[in-house]
Design an enzyme around this catalytic site. Structure first.
Site, PDB file in Angstrom:
ATOM      1  N   LYS A  45       5.790  -7.585   9.982  1.00 46.22           N
ATOM      2  CA  LYS A  45       6.006  -6.120  10.404  1.00 46.22           C
ATOM      3  C   LYS A  45       7.251  -5.991   9.848  1.00 46.22           C
ATOM      4  O   LYS A  45       8.603  -6.830   9.465  1.00 46.22           O
ATOM      5  CB  LYS A  45       6.519  -5.668  11.839  1.00 46.22           C
ATOM      6  CG  LYS A  45       6.435  -4.342  12.305  1.00 46.22           C
ATOM      7  CD  LYS A  45       5.541  -3.239  12.174  1.00 46.22           C
ATOM      8  CE  LYS A  45       5.597  -2.251  12.632  1.00 46.22           C
ATOM      9  NZ  LYS A  45       6.305  -1.253  11.410  1.00 46.22           N
ATOM     10  N   ASN A  69      -0.650   8.138  10.104  1.00 42.68           N
ATOM     11  CA  ASN A  69       0.139   7.460  10.556  1.00 42.68           C
ATOM     12  C   ASN A  69       1.540   7.742  11.004  1.00 42.68           C
ATOM     13  O   ASN A  69       2.097   8.141   9.514  1.00 42.68           O
ATOM     14  CB  ASN A  69       0.610   5.515  11.126  1.00 42.68           C
ATOM     15  CG  ASN A  69       1.222   5.470   9.967  1.00 42.68           C
ATOM     16  OD1 ASN A  69       2.248   4.727   9.911  1.00 42.68           O
ATOM     17  ND2 ASN A  69       0.373   4.878   8.791  1.00 42.68           N
ATOM     18  N   ASN A 127      10.843  -3.451   1.308  1.00 43.66           N
ATOM     19  CA  ASN A 127       9.843  -1.965   1.553  1.00 43.66           C
ATOM     20  C   ASN A 127      10.017  -0.449   1.021  1.00 43.66           C
ATOM     21  O   ASN A 127      11.542  -0.477   1.514  1.00 43.66           O
ATOM     22  CB  ASN A 127       9.480  -1.700   3.195  1.00 43.66           C
ATOM     23  CG  ASN A 127       8.319  -0.320   3.550  1.00 43.66           C
ATOM     24  OD1 ASN A 127       7.793   0.199   2.401  1.00 43.66           O
ATOM     25  ND2 ASN A 127       8.044  -0.993   4.647  1.00 43.66           N
ATOM     26  N   CYS A 130       8.332   3.628   2.983  1.00 45.23           N
ATOM     27  CA  CYS A 130       8.419   3.866   4.317  1.00 45.23           C
ATOM     28  C   CYS A 130       8.335   5.516   4.243  1.00 45.23           C
ATOM     29  O   CYS A 130       9.432   6.383   4.657  1.00 45.23           O
ATOM     30  CB  CYS A 130       9.139   3.740   5.390  1.00 45.23           C
ATOM     31  SG  CYS A 130       8.507   3.761   7.252  1.00 45.23           S
ATOM     32  N   GLY A 227      -6.259   4.083   4.471  1.00 47.14           N
ATOM     33  CA  GLY A 227      -8.349   4.068   4.047  1.00 47.14           C
ATOM     34  C   GLY A 227      -8.543   4.266   2.945  1.00 47.14           C
ATOM     35  O   GLY A 227      -7.392   4.312   1.923  1.00 47.14           O
ATOM     36  N   GLY A 254      -7.154   1.166   0.971  1.00 47.39           N
ATOM     37  CA  GLY A 254      -8.641   1.188   1.199  1.00 47.39           C
ATOM     38  C   GLY A 254      -9.342   0.492   0.867  1.00 47.39           C
ATOM     39  O   GLY A 254     -10.354   0.363   0.041  1.00 47.39           O
ATOM     40  N   GLY A 275      -4.934  -3.446   5.797  1.00 48.29           N
ATOM     41  CA  GLY A 275      -4.839  -2.414   6.656  1.00 48.29           C
ATOM     42  C   GLY A 275      -5.298  -1.551   7.900  1.00 48.29           C
ATOM     43  O   GLY A 275      -5.632  -2.650   8.769  1.00 48.29           O
ATOM     44  N   THR A 276      -5.870  -0.659   7.416  1.00 51.53           N
ATOM     45  CA  THR A 276      -6.281   0.397   8.319  1.00 51.53           C
ATOM     46  C   THR A 276      -6.951  -0.446   8.586  1.00 51.53           C
ATOM     47  O   THR A 276      -7.587  -0.391  10.328  1.00 51.53           O
ATOM     48  CB  THR A 276      -6.994   1.583   7.349  1.00 51.53           C
ATOM     49  OG1 THR A 276      -5.933   2.447   7.605  1.00 51.53           O
ATOM     50  CG2 THR A 276      -7.444   2.831   8.715  1.00 51.53           C
TER      51      THR A 276
END
Length: 316
Positions: A45, A69, A127, A130, A227, A254, A275-276
């Protein structure tokens, strides 16, 4: 068949988790590190210097086409993930451990990079993107700050860590040619050797027509979109950075099928993150997507990723 490399680090296969999904707690990381879970690496994470509870619930929603999210970086804090790498030696499992770092300030990021358990961490994913922290802009859209942070991080990594250490950055989606060129120039003048693209599309809004309300609570319903709907943007970023840099590209965005993974690799990705779909399907998604990807390769008589990686053709 699916062996690959990120920088010089070999992965047994090219699929692993995206930071943010089922990789926060010790139990989460232990499951990913299990022999029975088909991931080529384990990514933590995104951690901040101190632990964070994150944004109020509900902060995640999905449907067939997309997710939204606004988690707000809930995590157990840098010390937990840094110490976890020492407690559980990932080299025993042939799964590189990559630490995702998302400091709330430049100083936090540099402190975390300076103090890594380098003998037990194979790399970092810094990262830069974010979109879900209230009052915080995405560093990746501030090119002066991006250049400054990457330069300072490069100086630390060059002086302290081996040349095999993965220095990855996770970028937001870019849309204009000048932005791709600017970021690529920054990266090419640094020690960055891996690029993950893309993070979610920031500040989307999903509305529930029945309740006439937003579907998530934080930031008045604004959040990062993921997604299948973001795949075309992810592919454009993967392919562009593949052409403009010498970095290993990790495709993210995706990917829910082997076909999606194939497209990312065809556009230049050396590996892909889930991810999704991982959130929806949990750990079984990795083996299914791997099986589907292998089937596509078999049908095309490809025996390795190098047979087609980056070989996207253009209509003339």
């Amino acid at each position: 068949m699916l062996k690959t490399k990120i920088h010089t680090r070999e992965l047994s296969h090219c699929i692993y988790n995206a930071s943010g999904v089922y990789c926060c707690s010790e139990n989460d990381l232990n499951l990913l590190n299990n022999y029975n879970v088909n991931v080529g690496a384990v990514l933590s994470k995104s951690c901040t210097l101190q632990s964070r509870v994150g944004n109020p619930e509900p902060r995640y929603w999905d449907c067939d086409e997309l997710s939204i999210n606004s988690s707000g970086l809930p995590n157990l804090g840098y010390d937990f993930y840094n110490n976890y790498s020492y407690k559980y030696n990932f080299s025993n499992y042939n799964k590189p451990f990559i630490l995702s770092i998302a400091g709330l300030t430049e100083q936090d990021n540099l402190y975390m990079i300076e103090n890594l358990n380098q003998n037990y961490i194979d790399g970092i994913e810094l990262n830069m993107s974010c979109p879900n922290i209230k009052g915080k802009s995405q560093t990746g859209y501030d090119f002066e700050s991006t250049e400054d942070l990457i330069r300072k991080a490069s100086e630390i990594l060059d002086s302290k860590y081996s040349k095999d250490f993965i220095f990855g950055v996770k970028l937001p989606p870019y849309f204009d040619e000048i932005h791709f060129n600017t970021v690529s120039e920054i990266i090419n003048n640094s020690s960055v050797n891996a690029i993950t693209c893309i993070n979610s599309l920031g500040n989307g809004l999903v509305v529930d027509t029945d309740s006439e309300s937003t579907v998530i609570k934080p930031k008045n319903g604004f959040g990062g979109i993921g997604g299948s709907v973001i795949k075309p943007i992810a592919l454009s970023n993967v392919h562009t950075f593949y052409k403009l840099t010498q970095c290993s590209i990790i495709g993210c965005g995706g990917i829910s099928t082997g076909k999606d993974a194939f497209e990312h690799i065809l556009c230049g990705a050396s590996a892909v993150q889930i991810g999704t779909q991982f959130y929806k399907e949990k750990h079984s998604c990795f083996r299914r997507i791997e099986t589907e990807l292998k089937q596509i390769m078999k049908e095309k008589n490809y025996t390795s990723l190098d047979d087609f990686k980056g070989k996207l053709s253009y209509l003339t």
